[in-house]
Motif scaffolding. Structure first.
Motif, mmCIF file in Angstrom:
data_model
loop_
_atom_site.group_PDB
_atom_site.id
_atom_site.type_symbol
_atom_site.label_atom_id
_atom_site.label_comp_id
_atom_site.label_asym_id
_atom_site.label_seq_id
_atom_site.Cartn_x
_atom_site.Cartn_y
_atom_site.Cartn_z
ATOM 1 N N GLY A 154 0.800 -1.208 0.000
ATOM 2 C CA GLY A 154 0.000 0.000 0.000
ATOM 3 C C GLY A 154 0.832 1.257 0.000
ATOM 4 O O GLY A 154 2.034 1.253 -0.280
ATOM 5 N N ASP A 155 0.157 2.350 0.333
ATOM 6 C CA ASP A 155 0.785 3.669 0.343
ATOM 7 C C ASP A 155 0.817 4.192 1.774
ATOM 8 O O ASP A 155 0.947 3.415 2.720
ATOM 9 C CB ASP A 155 0.045 4.609 -0.619
ATOM 10 N N SER A 156 0.697 5.503 1.946
ATOM 11 C CA SER A 156 0.820 6.088 3.276
ATOM 12 C C SER A 156 -0.253 5.599 4.237
ATOM 13 O O SER A 156 -0.022 5.557 5.457
ATOM 14 C CB SER A 156 0.768 7.615 3.178
ATOM 15 N N THR B 298 -0.138 4.190 -11.209
ATOM 16 C CA THR B 298 0.025 5.007 -12.413
ATOM 17 C C THR B 298 0.514 6.411 -12.106
ATOM 18 O O THR B 298 0.878 7.145 -13.038
ATOM 19 C CB THR B 298 -1.309 5.118 -13.170
ATOM 20 N N ALA B 299 0.498 6.823 -10.853
ATOM 21 C CA ALA B 299 0.919 8.179 -10.478
ATOM 22 C C ALA B 299 1.524 8.130 -9.085
ATOM 23 O O ALA B 299 1.185 7.263 -8.270
ATOM 24 C CB ALA B 299 -0.262 9.146 -10.511
ATOM 25 N N THR B 300 2.421 9.079 -8.810
ATOM 26 C CA THR B 300 3.099 9.105 -7.523
ATOM 27 C C THR B 300 3.504 10.531 -7.177
ATOM 28 O O THR B 300 3.783 11.339 -8.058
ATOM 29 C CB THR B 300 4.350 8.203 -7.553
ATOM 30 N N TRP B 301 3.536 10.820 -5.880
ATOM 31 C CA TRP B 301 4.048 12.096 -5.407
ATOM 32 C C TRP B 301 5.571 12.092 -5.366
ATOM 33 O O TRP B 301 6.188 13.128 -5.166
ATOM 34 C CB TRP B 301 3.497 12.406 -4.023
ATOM 35 N N ASN C 192 -3.255 7.749 -4.444
ATOM 36 C CA ASN C 192 -2.345 8.671 -5.127
ATOM 37 C C ASN C 192 -2.523 8.660 -6.645
ATOM 38 O O ASN C 192 -2.203 9.650 -7.308
ATOM 39 C CB ASN C 192 -0.903 8.334 -4.741
ATOM 40 N N ASP C 193 -3.017 7.566 -7.183
ATOM 41 C CA ASP C 193 -3.343 7.537 -8.611
ATOM 42 C C ASP C 193 -4.407 8.580 -8.941
ATOM 43 O O ASP C 193 -4.431 9.129 -10.049
ATOM 44 C CB ASP C 193 -3.834 6.140 -9.005
ATOM 45 N N PRO D 90 -2.671 13.398 -9.749
ATOM 46 C CA PRO D 90 -3.120 14.137 -10.938
ATOM 47 C C PRO D 90 -4.215 15.154 -10.614
ATOM 48 O O PRO D 90 -4.258 16.231 -11.222
ATOM 49 C CB PRO D 90 -3.617 13.042 -11.882
ATOM 50 N N ALA D 91 -5.079 14.840 -9.651
ATOM 51 C CA ALA D 91 -6.133 15.797 -9.286
ATOM 52 C C ALA D 91 -5.528 17.085 -8.749
ATOM 53 O O ALA D 91 -6.071 18.179 -8.973
ATOM 54 C CB ALA D 91 -7.071 15.174 -8.262
#
Length: 222
Positions: A23-25, A75-78, A116-117, A121-122
């Protein structure tokens, strides 16, 4: 563990079950102990042992592995890296070697990505990647390839992305439908009711663990 004279003791015996979370954060427990706004200057309040995955494993008497990176997505990341690039490496770096599978494979693999995907982008005024669903499914297939006998649970939530971006629940549900249509009956999805607009705090993680514990007991581990 250290014994008398700082002697390294044998590790405790393995528990009956082993869970592995990706996962992420949210899964990392980032900001869960912060008392005001989310912050990363002082990581002391960020407690992975009180994140929903670790709490769920504790409640079910399972060994816990958490592979999670704040800001990461499919598909996207900070940051600079995507989860499919680093999920099986010793560290979240492209120059880190690929880690061999653990001799003791997890009984249940759980994946919670998508925040985050959508969120990255948002933040730039852009939409989620049009191929998010395809790449999400491709990553789940990677997990299945590494863990051919594990039960796989695709999670959604903890933060707002599944509510704000219909492509996320659609991709998760489509992945389950696709794999099951191919004969893979050991895959499930679950969407959390508990969530927070900022990073979930310890109380929200506890609610998420309540939900996930019930789901695993009634649907996955029965």
């Amino acid at each position: 563990r250290l014994g008398d004279g700082d002697r390294l003791l044998e590790p405790p015996p393995p528990r009956p079950l082993k869970f592995e979370f990706y996962g992420d954060s949210i899964t990392a427990g980032a900001c869960n102990g912060d008392v005001a706004e989310d912050q990363y200057e002082d990581l002391y309040p960020h407690d992975g042992t009180r994140a929903y995955g670790a709490v769920t494993a504790q409640r079910l008497g399972a060994d816990y592995v958490g592979i999670a990176v704040s800001g990461i997505g499919i598909t996207a990341t900070w940051g600079e890296l995507l989860m499919p690039q680093v999920w099986d490496r010793y560290a979240p770096r492209l120059d880190a070697p690929v880690a061999p599978p653990d001799p003791r494979a997890p009984d249940v693999v759980l994946l919670n990505l998508g925040q985050n995907d959508h969120g990255f982008p948002a933040s730039k005024g852009h939409a989620i990647a049009p191929d998010f669903g395809e790449r999400y499914l491709a990553f789940v297939r990677q997990l299945r390839g590494r863990y051919p006998h594990a039960r796989i649970v695709l999670l959604m939530g903890g933060m707002s992305a599944p509510r704000e971006q219909p492509a996320i629940p659609h991709a998760v549900q489509r992945a389950v439908q696709t794999l099951r249509s191919e004969g893979d009956t050991q895959v499930w999805s679950y969407r959390f009711d508990a969530f927070a607009w900022a990073h979930p705090r310890i109380d929200v993680h506890a609610l998420m663990a309540d939900e996930l514990t019930r789901f695993l007991q009634t649907e996955v581990l029965k």
